[in-house]
Design a protein around this motif. Structure first.
Motif: not given
Lengths: 568, 444
Positions: A46, A100, B188, B349-358, B360-362
């Protein structure tokens, strides 16, 4: 045998090597940056830091590359795989991922404990950009010092690799840590009132690739670049975890586990990690003492604290007793002694007289072996990934093997104890070296009746108060030697800090008492032991390497001992 | 399509469309009883030969997916029905489940016969309370009639269907995210391989199909392959990888149109036909500036691209992500694309699960950049930055685990490509949108 190509360089792997591309590249000397992947944890792929280009070499020699990047941690290193880690595409992806990760990172390196051993720093330096393009203020999140008794969380430093979460789920099985919230607001947290206080909790600090999870014990004590690190072995239990001892100016600041597949894997328990403090306690003995009884004067006793005088006294008085009644001399060895120490002491005493009685002192056993992972009921699950052993000493097998070489019939500690209580002993040499509370007060009382009691230990105790001669020994961090763990694995311990007692450690004391020539050298001594004692033959080179050497003869002994315990 | 030609929506206006009695009166479950006499392989082959492609968004051939299941697996095999309909603009599954639940159950039964699955989970998004109640009632009716349970109709085939309500997250629409959520974990998405067909729910082989896909399965059995292939667009003979776009499809239109709604049309209608013939044209006599062809994540078509056929290949030819869910969102010419794109980024942005860095942050970074532009503080270089961030995320460049990051990036990519002059104009004139600060509240 399988051959793959990494950045144009061929690498051949054996059939039994099941590696991923990160590991294979490491073997080829190529670093693939990664955060979420850890050899002992499951693969989640991830963090997207380890993206590489992968292709396959066809039988006709042509290479078919996959059109997109793939995570190296998830890609098995198979035959004919072609890996490219230095193309522009890969470098761009690495730089993007680092940008990021740093978007909301506070960059508080000057006050961060991890600075100096931080993978965000290292990878940013090697693979990242020098500046950020974020113009908005960074997200600020509250630090969570409630996360555990020994650990604290700097929430905004986290890169969400989830290693700590997976550790508590897969290794300890206690599952205290979790991710709450979603997307960029995701944070590590605990369920309220259920802090991460399991016996392996300290490992999450080591697992954290950045400075998010910190050890409260070490927090703000030292900058890591001041620390000097030596390899050693944890003396806390018979697992014999390989560790690093990190010290600065003769003060030990922390113990960290050192990867060793033969001993414990990648981790260590908190008991061992934080349990070394006795080594630096106020009660440490720093000078030798000979309490001379002065019968003719006014009842007070005078004491001598010169090493040479005391060493001569011990040597001469033991020789006198050995001449008259060798069976009245006893030596109690502790399971914290190194094999070298046991060998030196035993060979001196047995040279005085073969009838001198040697025994291994009491073995501290607390509860039962504590196996991890556990389920939610606290029952251990198979397969076992980490064991905290009930036997709370590092070298029972090693000392017992030395003693059985010098003395074919095993002498139980209870018989020495009874002899001491019955007043049958003239002289006794008791060596400690471990944490306080090794001998019970009954045992000390019995030994105190021995007219000539020499106590060699590291901490002031009832025993040293009762002894005529007190010799300050060295703790595990102050000496070199060999420990043999529960499975018969002989590992080296190295000296991390100077001995507190004018440079004397146990081996030097034994060398001087027995008037051996030269200075103590663990490597030379190991060679000698290997020549003399067949069980130690595998270490004849004197060098045990990073992981240590298995002693098959003691492995059998270990199994037998376990069996007999099981029968009881 | 004339009312008599309707298949998927044929029963929704009937007074007792939700009840088993009404469904049986319309000849329902006959095809299932017929399928019970067929072998699972025959059922799978029929679906495979029909050319049915998944209606959930990716358009993967349905029968082919079923054949990926391991042969001779001792079981259990699970069927997951993806009813987590959360793509903005999409509401056809809801109509199917609320108005004709037995049609879906019939499709599930046929699919389970074909895949040898003995348990089916309908993963329903939490917000669909009425769907939940109708489905529960319909399932109870089926159990009472012996259409579900052990040894259905005296055969060796057993099937249980459960409705599982999600907890309202867009990511649960991703098939492995759905499976994780079904297992009670954080949704996830999993790393693939292994694909769900090999190791899915509870580590067993699993098929995940969309509600509309399974409803189509039911009609393929009722009316046959030739009926199915008489509707839609045959494969492009010049493209050997094209599987064609056969069958009816539920098209939806929402946004700035006079008559928003959902219609069953043959695959391949153009966006213009959809807007003008079905949705009554753009409202207030305006022109369409942009059309989202199939749910927000598919990107934007411009006014000039309205004659693009909305089949599985059409939107891709004009740079959109794909047909998606065929949920057209029409944006009129008075709307600022900056605001549209901001809203899109805010959602992802609200729905990104936050697992993968690009991802989550992008997604959050893009939202922040657009927010800055909307407060009049944007710079032209921000547009390049937006494009760079969007290009760096998704499974197409390989930087994320699941495809939803592509969906988050696609509207930005399309907007930068097709509407860049409007963004430049907005920035250079230092325009602002109304009260952007208040809009940011609640975008946690």
């Amino acid at each position: 045998m399988s051959t793959l190509t990494i950045n144009g360089q061929d690498l051949t792997l054996g059939d039994d090597e099941q590696l991923n591309v990160v590991q294979a590249a490491k073997k080829a000397g190529v670093e693939i940056p990664h955060y979420c992947w850890h050899p002992s944890l499951s693969v989640v792929a991830s963090c997207r830091m380890c993206l590489v280009e992968v292709g396959e070499k066809k039988p006709d020699g042509s290479v078919a590359m996959m059109p997109k990047l793939v995570p190296a941690c998830q890609t098995p290193a198979k035959a004919n795989t072609v890996v490219v880690t230095d193309s522009d595409k890969v470098k761009q992806a690495q730089a993007a991922t680092l940008e990021y990760l740093l978007l909301n990172h506070p960059l508080d390196c000057p006050t961060c404990d991890q600075a100096g051993e931080c993978f965000l720093q290292d990878y940013s330096f090697k693979f990242g950009n020098a500046e950020t393009r974020l113009q908005e203020p960074k997200e600020i999140r509250k630090d969570k010092d409630y996360i555990g008794e020994q650990i604290t969380l700097f929430t905004d430093r986290c890169v969400m690799c989830s290693r700590c979460v997976r550790f508590t789920r897969e290794i300890s099985g206690t599952a205290e840590l979790q991710i709450v919230n979603r997307g960029t607001h995701a944070e590590i947290d605990i369920y309220p009132g259920n802090p991460c206080d399991n016996k392996l909790a300290g490992n999450v600090v080591d697992l954290c690739p950045v400075g998010a999870l910190c050890s409260k014990d070490f927090l703000y004590k030292q900058r890591v670049w001041w620390l000097k690190s030596r390899n050693s072995v944890c003396p806390g239990c018979s697992t014999g975890c390989s560790i690093h001892v990190d010290q600065n100016e003769d003060h030990i600041y922390r113990l960290k586990p050192r990867e060793n597949p033969l001993a414990q894997g990648d981790f260590m328990c908190d008991e061992g990690r934080f349990g070394f403090k006795y080594v630096q306690a106020e009660e440490r003995l720093t000078a030798p003492e000979w309490k001379k009884p002065q019968p003719e004067s006014n009842g007070s006793s005078s004491s001598v604290s010169r090493w040479s005088e005391i060493v001569n006294h011990v040597r001469e008085s033991f020789r006198l007793v050995a001449k008259k009644s060798p069976r009245s001399i006893a030596a109690v060895f502790s399971p914290w002694m190194t094999c070298e120490e046991a060998y030196l002491l035993a060979s001196w005493l047995k040279k005085l007289s073969p009838q001198v009685r040697l025994t291994l002192g009491p073995i501290p056993v607390v509860g039962e072996d504590d196996r991890y992972p556990k389920n939610w009921r606290g029952e251990p699950l198979e397969p076992t990934k980490f064991t905290i052993r009930a036997e709370k000493c590092p070298n029972r097998l090693g000392v017992a093997a030395v003693l059985s070489h010098f003395q074919s019939i095993r002498e139980d500690f209870s018989s020495i104890f009874n002899a001491a209580r019955a007043g049958e002993l003239q002289a006794a040499y008791v060596v400690g070296g471990g944490p306080p509370g090794w001998l019970s007060s009954d045992e000390v009382k019995a030994l105190a009746q021995v007219p000539l009691l020499v106590a060699q230990d590291i901490l002031r105790s009832e025993l040293t108060n009762a002894a005529q001669v007190v010799l300050p020994g060295a703790s595990f961090a102050e000496k070199e030697g060999t420990y043999v763990n529960h499975a018969g694995l002989a590992q080296m311990i190295l000296r991390s800090v100077h001995p507190v007692a004018e440079g004397y450690n146990d081996c030097r004391i034994f060398m001087e008492i027995s008037q051996r020539e030269g200075l103590f050298n663990a490597r030379v001594m190991r060679k000698e032991i290997a020549e003399q004692i067949s069980a130690f033959r595998p270490i004849a080179s004197g060098d045990l390497g990073e992981y240590g050497v298995m002693l098959p003869a003691l492995q059998g002994a270990a199994k037998q001992a376990n069996l007999s315990e099981a029968r009881q | 399509m004339a009312d008599s030609d309707l298949a998927l929506l044929a029963r929704i206006n009937k007074p007792d469309s939700q009840s088993l009695v009404g469904y049986l009166a319309d000849g329902g479950y006959e095809s299932f009883k017929k399928a019970l006499s067929m072998s699972p392989n025959e059922v799978t082959d029929l679906v495979k030969n029909s050319g049915l492609r998944g209606r959930g968004g990716a358009g993967f051939p349905c029968g082919l997916k079923w054949t990926f299941l391991p042969k001779d697996h001792p079981g259990p095999i699970y069927m997951c029905v993806n009813a987590d309909e959360s793509e903005p603009g999409t509401f056809n599954n809801r109509i199917l489940m609320e108005m004709d639940p037995h049609q879906l159950l019939g499709g599930i039964m046929l699919a389970c016969r074909g895949t040898r699955a003995t348990t089916a989970y309908i993963y329903l998004r939490y917000e669909y309370g009425r769907s939940f109640r109708t489905l529960e009632k319909a399932i109870a009716e089926c159990y009472a009639q012996g259409l579900l349970g052990k040894n259905i109709q005296g055969t060796d085939f057993s099937l249980d269907i459960y409705v599982h309500r999600g907890a309202a997250a867009y990511i649960c629409g991703e098939e492995t995210g759905l499976i994780e959520s079904l297992e009670g974990k954080r949704a996830w998405p999993r790393v693939k391989p292994p694909f769900p067909a090999i190791e899915g729910a509870f580590r067993k082989p699993t098929v995940v199909n969309n509600v509309e896909t399974l409803c189509c399965v039911k009609h393929i059995f009722d009316r046959g392959i030739s009926w199915f292939q008489s509707i839609g667009v045959p494969p492009d003979p010049n493209n050997p990888r094209d599987a064609g776009s056969y069958g009816p499809k539920l098209y939806q239109a929402s946004g700035h149109v006079n008559r928003p709604g959902c219609w069953e049309l043959p695959l391949g209608v153009t966006a213009r036909e959809l807007i003008e013939e079905q949705a009554g044209g753009v409202w207030k006599g305006r022109q369409a500036k942009a059309v989202i062809p199939g749910g927000l994540s598919t990107g934007f078509m411009t006014h000039a691209e309205l004659d693009t056929p909305l089949d599985f290949n059409g939107p891709g030819k004009v740079g959109c992500l794909g047909l998606g869910t065929a949920a057209a969102v029409i944006i009129d010419d008075q709307t600022s694309m900056v605001d549209v794109l901001y809203n899109s980024c805010r959602f992802f942005a609200h729905e990104s699960c936050g697992q993968c860095t690009p991802c989550r942050e992008g997604t959050t970074w893009m939202t922040k950049i657009l927010h800055r532009i909307r407060t009049g503080h944007g710079a032209l270089r921000d547009l390049d930055l937006l494009k760079e961030v969007a290009d760096s995320m998704g499974i197409m460049p390989g930087t994320t685990i699941c495809g939803l990051a592509d969906g988050a990036a696609w509207p930005v990519k399309n907007a930068m490509q097709k509407f860049r002059p409007e963004f430049e104009d907005y920035i250079q004139k230092k325009l602002t949108s109304q009260d952007p600060i208040r809009e940011l509240v609640g975008t946690h």
